[in-house]
Structure formats: C-alpha cells, structure tokens
Design a protein around this motif. Structure first.
Motif, PDB file in Angstrom:
ATOM      1  N   ASP A  97       0.831  -1.204   0.000  1.00  6.75           N
ATOM      2  CA  ASP A  97       0.000   0.000   0.000  1.00  6.75           C
ATOM      3  C   ASP A  97       0.871   1.262   0.000  1.00  6.75           C
ATOM      4  OD1 ASP A  97      -2.281  -1.501  -0.022  1.00  6.75           O
ATOM      5  OD2 ASP A  97      -2.633  -1.366   2.146  1.00  6.75           O
ATOM      6  N   ALA A  98       1.961   1.220   0.757  1.00  2.00           N
ATOM      7  CA  ALA A  98       2.875   2.366   0.799  1.00  2.00           C
ATOM      8  C   ALA A  98       3.545   2.581  -0.558  1.00  2.00           C
ATOM      9  CB  ALA A  98       3.926   2.156   1.886  1.00  2.00           C
ATOM     10  N   GLU A  99       3.869   1.504  -1.257  1.00  2.00           N
ATOM     11  CA  GLU A  99       4.462   1.620  -2.591  1.00  2.00           C
ATOM     12  C   GLU A  99       3.479   2.267  -3.568  1.00  2.00           C
ATOM     13  OE1 GLU A  99       5.544  -2.370  -3.534  1.00  2.00           O
ATOM     14  OE2 GLU A  99       7.609  -2.136  -2.815  1.00  2.00           O
ATOM     15  N   VAL A 100       2.217   1.852  -3.494  1.00  2.00           N
ATOM     16  CA  VAL A 100       1.199   2.421  -4.382  1.00  2.00           C
ATOM     17  C   VAL A 100       1.026   3.907  -4.109  1.00  2.00           C
ATOM     18  CG1 VAL A 100      -1.259   2.391  -4.957  1.00  2.00           C
ATOM     19  CG2 VAL A 100      -0.017   0.240  -4.683  1.00  2.00           C
ATOM     20  N   ARG A 101       1.007   4.264  -2.840  1.00  2.00           N
ATOM     21  CA  ARG A 101       0.866   5.677  -2.486  1.00  2.00           C
ATOM     22  C   ARG A 101       2.042   6.488  -3.004  1.00  2.00           C
ATOM     23  NH1 ARG A 101       0.637   8.242   3.673  1.00  2.00           N
ATOM     24  NH2 ARG A 101       0.477  10.428   2.997  1.00  2.00           N
ATOM     25  N   LEU A 102       3.240   5.917  -2.923  1.00  2.00           N
ATOM     26  CA  LEU A 102       4.424   6.618  -3.413  1.00  2.00           C
ATOM     27  C   LEU A 102       4.365   6.804  -4.934  1.00  2.00           C
ATOM     28  CD1 LEU A 102       7.180   7.869  -2.882  1.00  2.00           C
ATOM     29  CD2 LEU A 102       8.186   5.579  -3.060  1.00  2.00           C
ATOM     30  N   LEU A 103       3.959   5.768  -5.651  1.00  2.00           N
ATOM     31  CA  LEU A 103       3.826   5.878  -7.104  1.00  2.00           C
ATOM     32  C   LEU A 103       2.794   6.937  -7.480  1.00  2.00           C
ATOM     33  CD1 LEU A 103       3.942   2.104  -8.144  1.00  2.00           C
ATOM     34  CD2 LEU A 103       5.724   3.827  -8.496  1.00  2.00           C
ATOM     35  N   SER A 104       1.703   6.992  -6.722  1.00  2.00           N
ATOM     36  CA  SER A 104       0.675   7.998  -6.978  1.00  2.00           C
ATOM     37  C   SER A 104       1.218   9.409  -6.746  1.00  2.00           C
ATOM     38  CB  SER A 104      -0.530   7.736  -6.074  1.00  2.00           C
ATOM     39  OG  SER A 104      -1.521   8.731  -6.256  1.00  2.00           O
ATOM     40  N   ALA A 105       2.026   9.574  -5.700  1.00  2.00           N
ATOM     41  CA  ALA A 105       2.620  10.875  -5.405  1.00  2.00           C
ATOM     42  C   ALA A 105       3.615  11.281  -6.494  1.00  2.00           C
ATOM     43  CB  ALA A 105       3.309  10.842  -4.047  1.00  2.00           C
ATOM     44  N   GLU A 106       4.393  10.314  -6.989  1.00  2.00           N
ATOM     45  CA  GLU A 106       5.321  10.598  -8.083  1.00  2.00           C
ATOM     46  C   GLU A 106       4.555  11.063  -9.318  1.00  2.00           C
ATOM     47  OE1 GLU A 106       7.543   7.091  -8.797  1.00  2.00           O
ATOM     48  OE2 GLU A 106       8.903   7.365  -7.089  1.00  2.00           O
ATOM     49  N   GLN A 107       3.458  10.363  -9.647  1.00  2.00           N
ATOM     50  CA  GLN A 107       2.691  10.689 -10.841  1.00  2.00           C
ATOM     51  C   GLN A 107       2.046  12.065 -10.724  1.00  2.00           C
ATOM     52  OE1 GLN A 107       2.645   8.746 -13.652  1.00  2.00           O
ATOM     53  NE2 GLN A 107       1.743  10.624 -14.509  1.00  2.00           N
ATOM     54  N   ALA A 108       1.635  12.441  -9.519  1.00  2.00           N
ATOM     55  CA  ALA A 108       1.035  13.764  -9.320  1.00  2.00           C
ATOM     56  C   ALA A 108       2.022  14.871  -9.673  1.00  2.00           C
ATOM     57  CB  ALA A 108       0.561  13.908  -7.878  1.00  2.00           C
ATOM     58  N   LEU A 109       3.286  14.690  -9.324  1.00  2.00           N
ATOM     59  CA  LEU A 109       4.308  15.683  -9.662  1.00  2.00           C
ATOM     60  C   LEU A 109       4.636  15.651 -11.155  1.00  2.00           C
ATOM     61  CD1 LEU A 109       6.694  15.430  -6.590  1.00  2.00           C
ATOM     62  CD2 LEU A 109       5.334  17.409  -7.278  1.00  2.00           C
ATOM     63  N   VAL A 110       4.654  14.455 -11.734  1.00  2.00           N
ATOM     64  CA  VAL A 110       4.888  14.344 -13.176  1.00  2.00           C
ATOM     65  C   VAL A 110       3.792  15.071 -13.949  1.00  2.00           C
ATOM     66  CG1 VAL A 110       4.992  12.733 -15.121  1.00  2.00           C
ATOM     67  CG2 VAL A 110       6.221  12.217 -13.010  1.00  2.00           C
ATOM     68  N   ASN A 111       2.560  14.959 -13.488  1.00  3.39           N
ATOM     69  CA  ASN A 111       1.448  15.647 -14.148  1.00  3.39           C
ATOM     70  C   ASN A 111       1.598  17.162 -14.093  1.00  3.39           C
ATOM     71  OD1 ASN A 111       0.320  13.157 -14.653  1.00  3.39           O
ATOM     72  ND2 ASN A 111      -1.105  13.236 -12.938  1.00  3.39           N
ATOM     73  N   LEU A 112       2.356  17.644 -13.119  1.00  2.00           N
ATOM     74  CA  LEU A 112       2.617  19.076 -13.009  1.00  2.00           C
ATOM     75  C   LEU A 112       3.863  19.490 -13.801  1.00  2.00           C
ATOM     76  CD1 LEU A 112       1.944  19.581  -9.187  1.00  2.00           C
ATOM     77  CD2 LEU A 112       0.494  20.326 -11.082  1.00  2.00           C
ATOM     78  N   GLY A 113       4.484  18.533 -14.466  1.00  2.00           N
ATOM     79  CA  GLY A 113       5.687  18.834 -15.232  1.00  2.00           C
ATOM     80  C   GLY A 113       6.964  18.708 -14.432  1.00  2.00           C
ATOM     81  N   LEU A 114       6.898  18.121 -13.242  1.00  2.00           N
ATOM     82  CA  LEU A 114       8.059  17.956 -12.369  1.00  2.00           C
ATOM     83  C   LEU A 114       8.416  16.480 -12.320  1.00  2.00           C
ATOM     84  CD1 LEU A 114       6.942  20.339  -9.484  1.00  2.00           C
ATOM     85  CD2 LEU A 114       8.570  20.851 -11.316  1.00  2.00           C
ATOM     86  N   SER A 115       9.395  16.084 -13.097  1.00  2.00           N
ATOM     87  CA  SER A 115       9.794  14.686 -13.172  1.00  2.00           C
ATOM     88  C   SER A 115      10.630  14.327 -11.948  1.00  2.00           C
ATOM     89  CB  SER A 115      10.592  14.430 -14.449  1.00  2.00           C
ATOM     90  OG  SER A 115      10.990  13.087 -14.534  1.00  2.00           O
TER      91      SER A 115
END
Length: 218
Positions: A97-115
């Motif tokens: 569950d923690a891994e999924v949350r981390l991936l979701s947080a990474e994707q949220a920043l990618v969607n903002l243009g922050l890789s």
C-alpha cells in the motif's frame, strides 16, 4: 509566355511552430524572467509560478517516501521475528500500500511537469530530501541566486517548449494567474507561412508544387 494568376495574401507564423503557454495550476507569478523580443531555447525558464497545489504534491511525496521506508523496515524486522504468518502478511500488504501511495505521489508531480523518482533520493535523510524537493524543477541559476529560506516549496517553472522568440507576455510578477490564462506566446520565426486568398474562379489553376512569387507591400 508564362501564365500566372494574382491573389492577395499575408505572411504569418507557421501555426505548428507557435506555442501559447499557461500555468498548469492556478497560482501567483513569483518571477517573470523573459520579455517580448527575447530569444529562447527549448527548456529555457520563462517564469516561476507560486502554486499551493505544487507544495501539496511535494508534501505527499515526502510523506509517502517516509511511510514506505517505515513499512519496509517493519517488514524486515518481522521476517526474522517469531510472529504469526498472518502478522507478516499484514506487514507485507501495508508495504505494498505504501508503494502504491508513493507511485501515486510521483505521478502527481509528473502531471505538473516535475519529473521525479523516489529512487533518485537513495538513502538521503528526510531533511535532505525536503531541500531537493524545494528546488525541484528550478534552474541551477535560479537556485544559486536564492537562499533556501527565501525559496518557497510551492514553485512551478514555466519553460519554453521550442526554440523561438517571445512574441507576447501577459503576466507580471505578483499577478494572480489561472490555468486557463495564456502567459506567453512563443513563435519560431525561422520559417513562416504565406496565406494566399485565391479567387474561386482561379482555384482550378492552382496545383501542389507550383512556384509562387510573393511581393510584400512597400
């Protein structure tokens, strides 16, 4: 003899080489670095937007990363401990569950243009990770000219997507901007279009590949 037809026309920028840029999220213009007439290269920093949503996304990533580290360490401790298998499976599920949350947080920043990727932080301390997230996406020059205390963690860069010239600037520092507001217009002036208004009666004489002579007014 050479047959020809005449038509009025105008020169315009190549529509495939014109970019109208807006901020990805609402916020306030923190700095505006380019003005009308400035040449830019792909990736050049045009402006920096102070947006609360960016700070929230960074905080989510930091929390998710800390939680994953804690869940991973807890699982490692349980594997060598004399505890029921059910408890170990629960710890494994919590780690996933923690891994999924981390991936979701990474994707949220990618969607903002922050890789960003959690693996980039290695074994850095939480404080060091927070400092890197604070400057995430900002150019080295901007980071060096601003002290950590003066640099908010809510900054979002607006960058040029192509080589060209800044043709329009509709933002000043301190101005509130929305995600639908066009802040910059950049055009590549190295190649332009000539749009001709050919009369319908003469359209049958026009074919692909013909030579065109354009004479501008004056």
């Amino acid at each position: 003899m050479t047959e020809s037809i005449s038509a009025s026309g105008e020169v315009s920028f190549d529509a495939t080489r014109v970019a109208r840029l807006a901020a990805r999220v609402p916020g306030t213009a923190w700095r505006v670095l380019k003005q009308i007439g400035d040449p830019v290269k792909t990736g050049d920093l045009l402006a920096v937007i102070d947006a609360a949503e960016v700070g929230k996304a960074k905080a989510e990533l930091l929390q998710a990363l800390v939680q994953l580290r804690l869940k991973t360490q807890a699982l490692a401790n349980l594997k060598s401990a004399p505890v029921p298998d059910r408890q170990k499976k629960e710890a494994e599920a919590a780690r996933r569950d923690a891994e999924v949350r981390l991936l979701s947080a990474e994707q949220a920043l990618v969607n903002l243009g922050l890789s960003v990727k959690a693996s980039d932080f290695g074994k850095l301390t939480v404080d060091d990770i927070a400092k890197q997230l604070q400057r995430l996406g900002l150019s080295r020059e901007l980071s060096q000219t601003s002290a950590d205390a003066d640099l908010p963690g809510t900054l979002l860069p607006v960058r040029a997507p192509l080589d060209g010239v800044v043709m329009q600037v509709d933002v000043i520092a301190g101005e509130v901007v929305d995600s639908e507001d066009v802040l910059f217009v950049i055009a590549d002036a190295r190649q332009v279009w000539v749009n001709l208004n050919v009369p319908a009666a003469d359209a049958r004489w026009v074919q692909v590949g013909q030579s065109v002579r354009f004479r501008p007014d004056g």
